[in-house]
Structures are given as structure tokens and as C-alpha cells.
Design an enzyme around this catalytic site. Structure first.
Site, mmCIF file in Angstrom:
data_model
loop_
_atom_site.group_PDB
_atom_site.id
_atom_site.type_symbol
_atom_site.label_atom_id
_atom_site.label_comp_id
_atom_site.label_asym_id
_atom_site.label_seq_id
_atom_site.Cartn_x
_atom_site.Cartn_y
_atom_site.Cartn_z
ATOM 1 N N GLN A 231 54.094 69.440 83.430
ATOM 2 C CA GLN A 231 55.319 70.028 82.858
ATOM 3 C C GLN A 231 54.950 70.906 81.668
ATOM 4 O OE1 GLN A 231 58.690 66.799 82.911
ATOM 5 N NE2 GLN A 231 56.736 65.758 82.699
ATOM 6 N N ASN A 232 53.680 70.878 81.296
ATOM 7 C CA ASN A 232 53.237 71.575 80.091
ATOM 8 C C ASN A 232 53.019 73.057 80.376
ATOM 9 O OD1 ASN A 232 53.337 69.062 78.994
ATOM 10 N ND2 ASN A 232 51.138 68.692 79.144
ATOM 11 N N HIS B 88 56.675 73.854 84.983
ATOM 12 C CA HIS B 88 57.613 74.468 84.025
ATOM 13 C C HIS B 88 57.093 75.808 83.537
ATOM 14 C CE1 HIS B 88 59.773 70.414 83.048
ATOM 15 N NE2 HIS B 88 60.006 70.857 84.278
ATOM 16 N N CYS C 250 59.610 90.623 82.026
ATOM 17 C CA CYS C 250 60.924 91.197 81.670
ATOM 18 C C CYS C 250 61.962 90.393 82.450
ATOM 19 C CB CYS C 250 60.975 92.664 82.113
ATOM 20 S SG CYS C 250 62.647 93.343 82.106
ATOM 21 N N CYS D 113 61.615 99.068 82.446
ATOM 22 C CA CYS D 113 63.059 99.362 82.518
ATOM 23 C C CYS D 113 63.703 99.411 81.140
ATOM 24 C CB CYS D 113 63.746 98.312 83.392
ATOM 25 S SG CYS D 113 63.917 96.726 82.549
ATOM 26 N N SER E 3 58.169 61.552 78.986
ATOM 27 C CA SER E 3 59.299 60.606 78.871
ATOM 28 C C SER E 3 60.070 60.546 80.180
ATOM 29 C CB SER E 3 60.232 61.062 77.743
ATOM 30 O OG SER E 3 60.779 62.350 78.088
ATOM 31 N N ASN F 62 51.331 56.026 78.615
ATOM 32 C CA ASN F 62 52.165 56.635 77.593
ATOM 33 C C ASN F 62 51.952 55.901 76.278
ATOM 34 O OD1 ASN F 62 54.186 58.842 77.589
ATOM 35 N ND2 ASN F 62 55.475 57.306 76.615
ATOM 36 N N GLU G 173 54.283 55.235 74.186
ATOM 37 C CA GLU G 173 55.484 54.469 73.791
ATOM 38 C C GLU G 173 55.944 53.660 74.986
ATOM 39 O OE1 GLU G 173 57.836 57.319 70.543
ATOM 40 O OE2 GLU G 173 58.215 57.490 72.690
HETATM 41 N N1 APR Z 1 49.372 59.834 74.399
HETATM 42 C C1 APR Z 1 50.270 59.283 75.263
HETATM 43 N N2 APR Z 1 51.602 59.526 75.216
HETATM 44 C C2 APR Z 1 52.031 60.371 74.252
HETATM 45 C C3 APR Z 1 51.164 60.987 73.312
HETATM 46 C C4 APR Z 1 49.784 60.678 73.418
HETATM 47 N N3 APR Z 1 48.880 61.198 72.572
HETATM 48 N N4 APR Z 1 51.906 61.773 72.485
HETATM 49 C C5 APR Z 1 53.198 61.647 72.886
HETATM 50 N N5 APR Z 1 53.271 60.810 73.939
HETATM 51 C C6 APR Z 1 54.462 60.430 74.715
HETATM 52 C C7 APR Z 1 55.734 60.383 73.908
HETATM 53 O O1 APR Z 1 55.902 59.088 73.364
HETATM 54 C C8 APR Z 1 56.792 60.680 74.970
HETATM 55 O O2 APR Z 1 57.203 59.485 75.633
HETATM 56 O O3 APR Z 1 54.677 61.458 75.684
HETATM 57 C C9 APR Z 1 56.066 61.560 75.974
HETATM 58 C C10 APR Z 1 56.469 63.024 75.852
HETATM 59 O O4 APR Z 1 57.814 63.106 76.276
HETATM 60 P P1 APR Z 1 58.643 64.439 75.958
HETATM 61 O O5 APR Z 1 58.449 64.815 74.519
HETATM 62 O O6 APR Z 1 60.021 64.226 76.474
HETATM 63 O O7 APR Z 1 57.913 65.567 76.801
HETATM 64 P P2 APR Z 1 58.026 65.781 78.381
HETATM 65 O O8 APR Z 1 58.329 64.504 79.074
HETATM 66 O O9 APR Z 1 56.818 66.525 78.790
HETATM 67 O O10 APR Z 1 59.298 66.756 78.479
HETATM 68 C C11 APR Z 1 59.589 67.303 79.740
HETATM 69 O O11 APR Z 1 61.299 68.633 78.708
HETATM 70 O O12 APR Z 1 62.078 70.034 77.077
HETATM 71 C C12 APR Z 1 61.537 69.983 78.318
HETATM 72 O O13 APR Z 1 60.374 71.749 79.289
HETATM 73 C C13 APR Z 1 60.224 70.713 78.375
HETATM 74 O O14 APR Z 1 58.389 70.242 79.864
HETATM 75 C C14 APR Z 1 59.256 69.667 78.903
HETATM 76 C C15 APR Z 1 60.180 68.662 79.561
HETATM 77 ZN ZN ZN Z 2 62.074 95.436 82.823
#
Ligand code: APR
Ligand code: ZN
Length: 250
Positions: free
Chosen positions: A109-110, A127, A135, A156, A196, A217, A219
Site C-alpha cells: 500500500q506504500n 496505492h 496531469c 494541455c 492497520s 505489526n 501494535e
Molecule cells: N513495525 C511494525 N508495525 C508498525 C511499525 C513498525 N516499525 N510502525 C508502524 N507500525 C504499524 C502501526 O502500528 C499501524 O498499525 O503499522 C500500521 C500502519 O497502519 P496505517 O498507518 O493505517 O497505514 P496503512 O495500513 O498502510 O494505511 C493504508 O491508508 O491513508 C491510506 O493510502 C494510505 O496506503 C495508506 C492506507
Molecule cells: Zn495535461
């Protein structure tokens, strides 16, 4: 002296290493938690982007069209922050696992591009990628400097230049999404790292997959009891230990 949690984490890493060695086709699914140890904020944890900014103000088509200045500020700030950001050891471990044939693909998703920067090849950027600019009107590829300088489209003349990231409400890039979906029928192990699982449709993937699924994760997440194995800890640390474990037994 290791706390009970550490002992548990170590044991779980040994278990995961054994399962990976027996698996034939492994897909990794990553989120922003995979990049935080490269100093890129995630979105929803305490230090995440969405703690201070309402995503609807910057990461939607309305924001792009009706509040372009704020949209442009937000994305150019994120692009500039990436200039001196590099993959961490955990990204390199995943690239090494691909090279060794241990894993087959990464769906992420990164938008940072750090998996590819670390050498991973089969990467599905679900993503998009913030380092590529288009554009929004004629869809032409545009130079990132032109975007950062708030230039207009060279083809354009539209002012609506934007990074190729999927905004809330936009559909995922067809090709990588269908590849990821078809992989669900080919893989025998899904490892989800640092997300998350808050955002549709990517958050449906683990539920759609009937095989063995692992959640890594830093958390605890209450509503993810449908994983077969959950390892709580930092992605980089766990991937380094996993690599050590797999190299030991190879
Ligand atoms: N190691 C393990 N887990 C981690 C670490 C780490 N070093 N750092 C953060 N986390 C965990 C956080 O606790 C959280 O649960 O990774 C998770 C990241 O969740 P989000 O911040 O919601 O990111 P993500 O799930 O990738 O979001 C999905 O949301 O806003 C949109 O487009 C954006 O691609 C993104 C999508
Ligand atoms: Zn254009």
C-alpha cells in the site's frame, strides 16, 4: 533476561521460518509500518499523518480539484521528504528472500517505492507511487520538478498535476490489483506487515485468502483474530531475525 513477550516473539519467528521453508508460494502484503523505520510517518498510529491532517482535506479528488494549494503543499512536502530516505534492512531482507526464491511477490500500500529501491522486483504498488507525476486532465506523464515548482501540464496546460497515488474514492490500478487477487489462488502463505488494514479494498485480502496468514505489526489489533500467527514487534527487527533463522537452517 528476556521478557515473556520476547521469548514468545523469538519462538514465533522460529515457527514462521519453518512455515516459510515449507511453503511453495509466498506473498507479502505491506503497509506504512514497513516504512516508518526509514523515517516515513505512517497514517494512523500516534505519529501518523492522519493524526494532524484530515485525509479528506488532502487525499481526495475534491481536495485536488477544489483546494489544489493544500493538495499540492501536502504531496510536494511528502515527495521532498523522500529525497533523503532509504530502504532499511527489512526492505533488503525481503528483496533477498525474493532472490533466494523464498518469497514470490510483494503487494504494497506504500507509495514510497522503497521495496523496488531495495531490489525487490515483483512488487504490486496497489496505492501507486508518489515519485511519478501525471496531469490529472490529459493523464500525460509529467516531470516531478515541474510538479514541485507548481508548473502546468506541458501537454494541455492544465494546472492539475498530481502524483500517481490512489486518492480516497479512486479505484486501484487494474493490472496490479488483478495480479494480487489472482495470487490469492496461487500462494500458500500470506504475510501481512505493518498495516492497520483500515482501508478498503486492500483490507479484504487477508479475509479472502483461505491459506495460512501471518500478521506482523507493532501494535496489537483486536479485530484481526482471523490470522493464524500474529507477531507483535517492529518490522525491521522481526525481518532481520527471520532472515537469521532461515539462513541458520538452510
Ligand atoms: N513495525 C511494525 N508495525 C508498525 C511499525 C513498525 N516499525 N510502525 C508502524 N507500525 C504499524 C502501526 O502500528 C499501524 O498499525 O503499522 C500500521 C500502519 O497502519 P496505517 O498507518 O493505517 O497505514 P496503512 O495500513 O498502510 O494505511 C493504508 O491508508 O491513508 C491510506 O493510502 C494510505 O496506503 C495508506 C492506507
Ligand atoms: Zn495535461
Amino acid at each position: 533476561m528476556t521478557s515473556n513477550n520476547n521469548v514468545k516473539m523469538e519462538d514465533k519467528i522460529i515457527t514462521l521460518a519453518a512455515i516459510m521453508k515449507k511453503s511453495k508460494n509466498i506473498m507479502i502484503l505491506t503497509g506504512a509500518g514497513m516504512d516508518t523505520e526509514s523515517n516515513i510517518p505512517d497514517f494512523r498510529s500516534r505519529s501518523g499523518w492522519w493524526r494532524n491532517i484530515d485525509p479528506r482535506e488532502v487525499a481526495t479528488r475534491e481536495a485536488l480539484k477544489n483546494n489544489y494549494s493544500l493538495f499540492h503543499d501536502f504531496y510536494s512536502y511528502r515527495i521532498k521528504k523522500l529525497f533523503d530516505v532509504n530502504p532499511h534492512k527489512g526492505h533488503y531482507v525481503l528483496a533477498k528472500f525474493e532472490e533466494q526464491g523464498i518469497i514470490n511477490s510483494i503487494a504494497t500500500q506504500n507509495v514510497s517505492g522503497l521495496h523496488r529501491k531495495a531490489g525487490s522486483k515483483e512488487v504490486y504498488e496497489l496505492h501507486g507511487n508518489i515519485n511519478i507525476v501525471n496531469c490529472d486532465d490529459c493523464k500525460s506523464d509529467e516531470d516531478i520538478t515541474n510538479f514541485l515548482n507548481r508548473g502546468s501540464c506541458e501537454k494541455c496546460n492544465s494546472e492539475f498535476l498530481r502524483p500517481r497515488v490512489i486518492l480516497f474514492g479512486e479505484s486501484l490500478p487494474e493490472e496490479v490489483w488483478s495480479k494480487t487477487l489472482s495470487n490469492l489462488n496461487k500462494i500458500d502463505l500470506l504475510i501481512v506487515i505493518g498495516t492497520s488494514l483500515a482501508v478498503y479494498p486492500v483490507n479484504e485480502l487477508p479475509r479472502m485468502f483461505n491459506g495460512f496468514k501471518v500478521y506482523i505489526n507493532n501494535e496489537e489489533s483486536l479485530n484481526y483474530n482471523y490470522f493464524d500467527l500474529t507477531i507483535i514487534g517492529k518490522a525491521k527487527d522481526i525481518l532481520i531475525k527471520l532472515d537469521e533463522e532461515i539462513s541458520k537452517s538452510s
